[in-house]
Design a protein around this motif. Structure first.
Motif: not given
Length: 251
Positions: A198-210
């Motif tokens: 959950e932490f990793l998903s939020h980290l990447f998605k916040t920076e624009g990644y899918e």
């Protein structure tokens, strides 16, 4: 040999490794034993702010000393990277321009050195963050992803593997080693963060990644000499830089 356990919310795939231990992939975090849960619950005292600031300031020095001490002996080639990430093998073999003589090697701090000084924008096919982010303070992880995003081609992926929540290494830390939630310091001053999906998903998605793949890998490390089997937990993921709307329309 493998076994699949399916439910409405998860898919777990269990395989046998070369040493006879198991490896399982899925979306469920490891379940702690009552003794392990009690140990973590009791460990709530954090390292002092003064020492934390000192560790951050000396982070590069501590890692330099770690690699000087361990050299190449600490890292055994298990050949698992191309097994787990087929993109690496395919990228190398399909590129006619690939040559070890043409590789550009440079050292940088991903939290502050701009990759664009050495790599053109939107030019990289694959980025690997394999046991990288865990050594960086959680407050600075987003800077790494921003830096990588600039050089990654649209439609291409970051391949990630790092320590997962409740890994054996996390449970071995003694009281007085905790820096923050899931963040610890070793005796040599190097630090390690243990990721939840959950932490990793939020980290990447916040920076624009899918998100493409984001799952736990549970496996055993076997020490036959001492007859020990310990649980290792990793998070293995792929995150893609999306195409821009103009690129999608052009295609």
């Amino acid at each position: 040999m493998f076994q699949e356990n399916t439910s409405a919310n998860c898919l777990n795939i269990t395989t046998s490794t070369e040493d006879g231990a198991f490896q399982k992939k899925g979306h469920n975090a490891r379940i702690l034993s009552p003794e392990e849960a009690e140990k973590l619950a009791k460990d709530q005292v954090l390292v002092s702010e003064f020492k934390q600031l000192k560790l951050e300031k000396e982070a590069q020095k501590n890692w330099d000393l770690f690699y000087k001490r361990n050299s190449t002996n600490f890292f055994k080639d298990r050949h698992w990277t191309t097994r787990e990430f087929q993109e690496l093998k395919a990228c190398r073999e399909k590129n006619a321009l690939y040559s070890t003589e043409r590789c550009k090697v440079f050292q940088c701090d991903l939290t502050k050195d701009d990759l664009l000084e050495n790599i053109p924008a939107d030019s990289v096919d694959v980025v690997t963050l394999i046991f990288v982010l865990s050594a960086i303070h959680p407050d600075k992880m987003h800077l790494v992803l921003q830096n990588v995003y600039k050089v990654l081609k649209p439609g291409k992926c970051v391949l990630f593997r790092d320590y997962g929540l409740y890994d054996h290494a996390m449970l071995r830390f003694k009281s007085g080693s905790k820096l923050g939630e899931n963040f610890y310091v070793r005796q040599d001053g190097t630090r390690s963060y243990f990721f939840t999906k959950e932490f990793l998903s939020h980290l990447f998605k916040t920076e624009g990644y899918e998100q493409v793949v984001n799952e736990y890998v549970q496996r055993e490390t076997v020490n036959r000499k001492e007859d020990l089997r310990v649980p290792r937990i990793f998070l293995q993921s792929k995150f893609q830089k999306p195409f821009s709307k103009t690129q999608v329309l052009a295609d």
